[in-house]
Write a protein that holds these residues in place. Structure first.
Motif, PDB file in Angstrom:
ATOM      1  N   ARG A 187       0.830  -1.206   0.000  1.00 48.95           N
ATOM      2  CA  ARG A 187       0.000   0.000   0.000  1.00 48.95           C
ATOM      3  C   ARG A 187       0.863   1.254   0.000  1.00 48.95           C
ATOM      4  O   ARG A 187       0.544   2.250  -0.654  1.00 48.95           O
ATOM      5  N   LEU A 188       1.964   1.220   0.746  1.00 46.54           N
ATOM      6  CA  LEU A 188       2.876   2.361   0.792  1.00 46.54           C
ATOM      7  C   LEU A 188       3.529   2.610  -0.569  1.00 46.54           C
ATOM      8  O   LEU A 188       3.710   3.766  -0.985  1.00 46.54           O
ATOM      9  N   ASP A 189       3.878   1.530  -1.279  1.00 47.02           N
ATOM     10  CA  ASP A 189       4.475   1.678  -2.604  1.00 47.02           C
ATOM     11  C   ASP A 189       3.528   2.378  -3.568  1.00 47.02           C
ATOM     12  O   ASP A 189       3.935   3.263  -4.337  1.00 47.02           O
ATOM     13  N   PHE A 190       2.259   2.000  -3.549  1.00 50.38           N
ATOM     14  CA  PHE A 190       1.311   2.627  -4.455  1.00 50.38           C
ATOM     15  C   PHE A 190       0.966   4.046  -4.016  1.00 50.38           C
ATOM     16  O   PHE A 190       0.692   4.915  -4.855  1.00 50.38           O
ATOM     17  N   LEU A 191       0.972   4.306  -2.713  1.00 51.73           N
ATOM     18  CA  LEU A 191       0.762   5.672  -2.248  1.00 51.73           C
ATOM     19  C   LEU A 191       1.894   6.572  -2.730  1.00 51.73           C
ATOM     20  O   LEU A 191       1.664   7.708  -3.173  1.00 51.73           O
ATOM     21  N   GLN A 192       3.121   6.064  -2.674  1.00 55.81           N
ATOM     22  CA  GLN A 192       4.260   6.818  -3.184  1.00 55.81           C
ATOM     23  C   GLN A 192       4.145   7.029  -4.692  1.00 55.81           C
ATOM     24  O   GLN A 192       4.480   8.108  -5.203  1.00 55.81           O
ATOM     25  N   ALA A 193       3.671   6.019  -5.404  1.00 55.62           N
ATOM     26  CA  ALA A 193       3.508   6.147  -6.856  1.00 55.62           C
ATOM     27  C   ALA A 193       2.510   7.252  -7.201  1.00 55.62           C
ATOM     28  O   ALA A 193       2.741   8.064  -8.105  1.00 55.62           O
ATOM     29  N   ASP A 194       1.378   7.301  -6.495  1.00 53.14           N
ATOM     30  CA  ASP A 194       0.391   8.351  -6.735  1.00 53.14           C
ATOM     31  C   ASP A 194       0.969   9.728  -6.428  1.00 53.14           C
ATOM     32  O   ASP A 194       0.735  10.697  -7.166  1.00 53.14           O
ATOM     33  N   ASN A 195       1.727   9.835  -5.330  1.00 55.29           N
ATOM     34  CA  ASN A 195       2.311  11.123  -4.964  1.00 55.29           C
ATOM     35  C   ASN A 195       3.344  11.581  -5.990  1.00 55.29           C
ATOM     36  O   ASN A 195       3.493  12.787  -6.242  1.00 55.29           O
ATOM     37  N   GLN A 196       4.075  10.631  -6.589  1.00 56.51           N
ATOM     38  CA  GLN A 196       5.019  10.993  -7.638  1.00 56.51           C
ATOM     39  C   GLN A 196       4.295  11.573  -8.848  1.00 56.51           C
ATOM     40  O   GLN A 196       4.725  12.582  -9.423  1.00 56.51           O
ATOM     41  N   MET A 197       3.202  10.949  -9.236  1.00 57.55           N
ATOM     42  CA  MET A 197       2.432  11.445 -10.375  1.00 57.55           C
ATOM     43  C   MET A 197       1.900  12.852 -10.073  1.00 57.55           C
ATOM     44  O   MET A 197       1.930  13.742 -10.934  1.00 57.55           O
ATOM     45  N   ARG A 198       1.390  13.063  -8.849  1.00 59.47           N
ATOM     46  CA  ARG A 198       0.890  14.389  -8.472  1.00 59.47           C
ATOM     47  C   ARG A 198       2.004  15.424  -8.512  1.00 59.47           C
ATOM     48  O   ARG A 198       1.806  16.554  -8.976  1.00 59.47           O
ATOM     49  N   THR A 199       3.176  15.061  -8.003  1.00 61.39           N
ATOM     50  CA  THR A 199       4.308  15.998  -7.968  1.00 61.39           C
ATOM     51  C   THR A 199       4.747  16.387  -9.361  1.00 61.39           C
ATOM     52  O   THR A 199       4.943  17.573  -9.657  1.00 61.39           O
ATOM     53  N   PHE A 200       4.910  15.407 -10.249  1.00 57.40           N
ATOM     54  CA  PHE A 200       5.342  15.704 -11.611  1.00 57.40           C
ATOM     55  C   PHE A 200       4.326  16.598 -12.321  1.00 57.40           C
ATOM     56  O   PHE A 200       4.700  17.522 -13.061  1.00 57.40           O
ATOM     57  N   ALA A 201       3.039  16.330 -12.111  1.00 55.57           N
ATOM     58  CA  ALA A 201       2.001  17.124 -12.760  1.00 55.57           C
ATOM     59  C   ALA A 201       1.968  18.550 -12.212  1.00 55.57           C
ATOM     60  O   ALA A 201       1.934  19.530 -12.969  1.00 55.57           O
ATOM     61  N   LYS A 202       2.012  18.688 -10.903  1.00 56.58           N
ATOM     62  CA  LYS A 202       1.911  20.011 -10.284  1.00 56.58           C
ATOM     63  C   LYS A 202       3.105  20.877 -10.613  1.00 56.58           C
ATOM     64  O   LYS A 202       2.967  22.055 -10.968  1.00 56.58           O
ATOM     65  N   GLU A 203       4.312  20.327 -10.514  1.00 54.99           N
ATOM     66  CA  GLU A 203       5.513  21.128 -10.689  1.00 54.99           C
ATOM     67  C   GLU A 203       5.784  21.453 -12.156  1.00 54.99           C
ATOM     68  O   GLU A 203       6.593  22.341 -12.440  1.00 54.99           O
ATOM     69  N   SER A 204       5.146  20.764 -13.068  1.00 54.18           N
ATOM     70  CA  SER A 204       5.304  21.077 -14.486  1.00 54.18           C
ATOM     71  C   SER A 204       4.193  21.993 -14.999  1.00 54.18           C
ATOM     72  O   SER A 204       4.236  22.417 -16.158  1.00 54.18           O
ATOM     73  N   GLY A 205       3.201  22.288 -14.149  1.00 54.00           N
ATOM     74  CA  GLY A 205       2.085  23.126 -14.572  1.00 54.00           C
ATOM     75  C   GLY A 205       0.924  22.354 -15.154  1.00 54.00           C
ATOM     76  O   GLY A 205       0.077  22.935 -15.839  1.00 54.00           O
ATOM     77  N   GLY A 206       0.850  21.053 -14.888  1.00 50.58           N
ATOM     78  CA  GLY A 206      -0.237  20.229 -15.403  1.00 50.58           C
ATOM     79  C   GLY A 206      -1.232  19.844 -14.317  1.00 50.58           C
ATOM     80  O   GLY A 206      -1.394  20.538 -13.311  1.00 50.58           O
ATOM     81  N   MET A 207      -1.885  18.705 -14.517  1.00 48.01           N
ATOM     82  CA  MET A 207      -2.899  18.224 -13.582  1.00 48.01           C
ATOM     83  C   MET A 207      -2.757  16.710 -13.463  1.00 48.01           C
ATOM     84  O   MET A 207      -2.190  16.049 -14.341  1.00 48.01           O
ATOM     85  N   SER A 208      -3.309  16.156 -12.373  1.00 50.53           N
ATOM     86  CA  SER A 208      -3.264  14.703 -12.160  1.00 50.53           C
ATOM     87  C   SER A 208      -4.665  14.185 -11.888  1.00 50.53           C
ATOM     88  O   SER A 208      -5.481  14.862 -11.251  1.00 50.53           O
ATOM     89  N   PHE A 209      -4.924  12.962 -12.372  1.00 46.44           N
ATOM     90  CA  PHE A 209      -6.240  12.343 -12.232  1.00 46.44           C
ATOM     91  C   PHE A 209      -6.044  10.877 -11.840  1.00 46.44           C
ATOM     92  O   PHE A 209      -5.130  10.209 -12.329  1.00 46.44           O
ATOM     93  N   PHE A 210      -6.947  10.389 -10.980  1.00 46.39           N
ATOM     94  CA  PHE A 210      -6.870   9.003 -10.521  1.00 46.39           C
ATOM     95  C   PHE A 210      -8.269   8.383 -10.563  1.00 46.39           C
ATOM     96  O   PHE A 210      -8.938   8.228  -9.546  1.00 46.39           O
ATOM     97  N   PRO A 211      -8.713   8.022 -11.776  1.00 49.26           N
ATOM     98  CA  PRO A 211     -10.076   7.512 -11.937  1.00 49.26           C
ATOM     99  C   PRO A 211     -10.231   6.092 -11.399  1.00 49.26           C
ATOM    100  O   PRO A 211      -9.333   5.259 -11.532  1.00 49.26           O
ATOM    101  N   ARG A 212     -11.386   5.825 -10.826  1.00 46.97           N
ATOM    102  CA  ARG A 212     -11.709   4.476 -10.354  1.00 46.97           C
ATOM    103  C   ARG A 212     -12.675   3.768 -11.290  1.00 46.97           C
ATOM    104  O   ARG A 212     -12.858   2.553 -11.163  1.00 46.97           O
ATOM    105  N   PHE A 213     -13.314   4.515 -12.176  1.00 45.79           N
ATOM    106  CA  PHE A 213     -14.289   3.936 -13.088  1.00 45.79           C
ATOM    107  C   PHE A 213     -14.020   4.447 -14.502  1.00 45.79           C
ATOM    108  O   PHE A 213     -13.556   5.578 -14.691  1.00 45.79           O
TER     109      PHE A 213
END
Length: 394
Positions: free
Chosen positions: A291-317
């Motif tokens: 669970r910690l590995d995937f939490l870190q993976a999501d945070n990496q995606m958020r960081t890359f998106a935010k710091e580059s001026g983009g957006m991040s999405f995590f759809p469940r459906f």
């Protein structure tokens, strides 16, 4: 508009429980029964033809050592020799362009905001905006798709979700938009270069059937793509469809952040396997480390998106994909373009933090935006968080 070019070149996971993905087949879905397995992408090696040297014994050709040297304007120190009294010119001014999208809580672009309501802070110092414009322009998109045996095994639900997200986004592009497709596992592979002909992208996507390697080198893929896109003019972005897991990249997380910040290419990240992870975890298939590995993976995606001026999405459906595509289009097609000359003109190569605000110039307070019924609207400002100052050229 000149077509942009990428110029092709060529776990051991602790998440053992998540390899149950291979068992979660979607064979019951008749819509993909006709898909046939194809071999993975193969790189074509180009030939290099070198001109052979002429032999010294050849009477018809002069010996290479006897040819006159090409005159050089540089002296021994590598500097240009100029006649005395010749005037020299040098420019020290630097201008910075910032693309800004203002979106409401539903991801829709908010138009017609006057230039006087924008404020740019560089390292907390207000800057004077010298140029302001707003408009809609074609998009230049590079789709970076994770496709490895780690999660995209043939005929699994995560394999299907990856293709569903990729094909779905391609279908929303307009005829004038440029798109390129890059897939990565052990290394990034350019499947199709930038083109307005979407058939090339669809043909490239047909190669995403059988994954080749079990590595998923996210850092290497996005840094390589961002560096290739640096010189592309106009509005450009990277759409990242991935789990966020990195297994064996040469780049580190910090190195990736710095290169993304310097490249100026917004990243719109779509995290896959959100629902699948919940299902596996509910069945006891994941422990605290997983669970910690995937939490870190999501945070990496958020960081890359935010710091580059983009957006991040995590759809469940799957039903969330159309709204995600709409948010990306709203953020990219409609933007405010702001230009300013920094008060700090030092060419030291350091990173400068940027912050874009909407204010009421009369009170210097945050701008209040209302709808037709005079109710306040919650909004977000999407812009890059900084840039790297140029270095002095000697």
């Amino acid at each position: 508009m000149k077509s942009p070019v990428l110029f092709s070149r060529g776990f051991a996971s602790p998440l053992v429980a998540l390899m149950l993905v291979a068992g979660l087949s979607i064979g019951a879905l008749s819509m993909i029964d006709s898909v046939q397995a194809q071999s993975g992408p193969k790189k074509e090696s180009g030939e290099t033809v070198a001109k052979p040297r002429k032999k010294s014994g050849d009477k018809d050709a002069p010996v290479e050592s006897e040819l006159p040297k090409i005159p050089s304007k540089l002296n021994k120190k590598g500097q240009v020799d100029l006649p005395e009294g010749m005037p020299t010119f040098r420019t020290d001014s630097t201008s910075v362009n910032v693309d800004v999208a203002v979106l409401d809580n539903k991801g829709r672009f908010i138009p017609n905001i006057p230039a006087g309501n924008f404020r740019i802070l560089e390292d907390n110092v207000p800057q004077k905006i010298s140029n302001f414009s707003m408009g809609e322009a074609p998009m230049t998109i590079c789709m970076v798709i994770e496709f490895s045996n780690l999660f995209q095994q043939y005929w699994t639900s995560s394999w299907y979700e990856t293709l569903q997200a990729s094909y779905g986004f391609l279908e929303t592009l307009k005829p004038e938009d440029y798109v390129a497709v890059v897939a990565y596992d052990l290394r990034p592979e350019i499947l199709s270069d930038f083109a307005t002909d979407k058939r090339k992208a669809y043909e490239a996507m047909q190669r995403l059937r059988i994954a080749a390697f079990s590595e998923s080198n996210l850092y290497d893929a996005i840094t390589d793509t961002a560096e290739r896109m640096t010189e592309i003019e106009g509005r450009k972005a990277m759409v990242l469809i991935a789990s966020g897991i990195d297994t064996f990249s040469k780049q580190t997380f910090d190195q990736t952040r710095k290169k993304i910040q310097a490249a100026g290419v917004p990243i719109y990240a779509i995290g896959i396997m959100q629902a699948l992870r919940e299902i596996v975890d509910a069945r006891g298939g994941m422990g605290a480390i997983q669970r910690l590995d995937f939490l870190q993976a999501d945070n990496q995606m958020r960081t890359f998106a935010k710091e580059s001026g983009g957006m991040s999405f995590f759809p469940r459906f799957f039903g969330e994909f159309p709204s995600i595509y709409g948010a990306i289009h709203q953020a990219m097609r409609n933007q405010y373009s702001l230009t300013f000359a920094p008060t700090n003109q030092a060419k030291d190569g350091k990173f400068r933090k940027l912050k874009v605000e909407l204010i009421n110039p009369a009170t210097n307070e945050p701008l209040r935006i209302t709808d037709e019924k005079n109710k306040p609207i919650k909004y977000q400002i999407v812009a890059k968080i900084g840039y790297t100052a140029p270095r002095e050229v000697e």
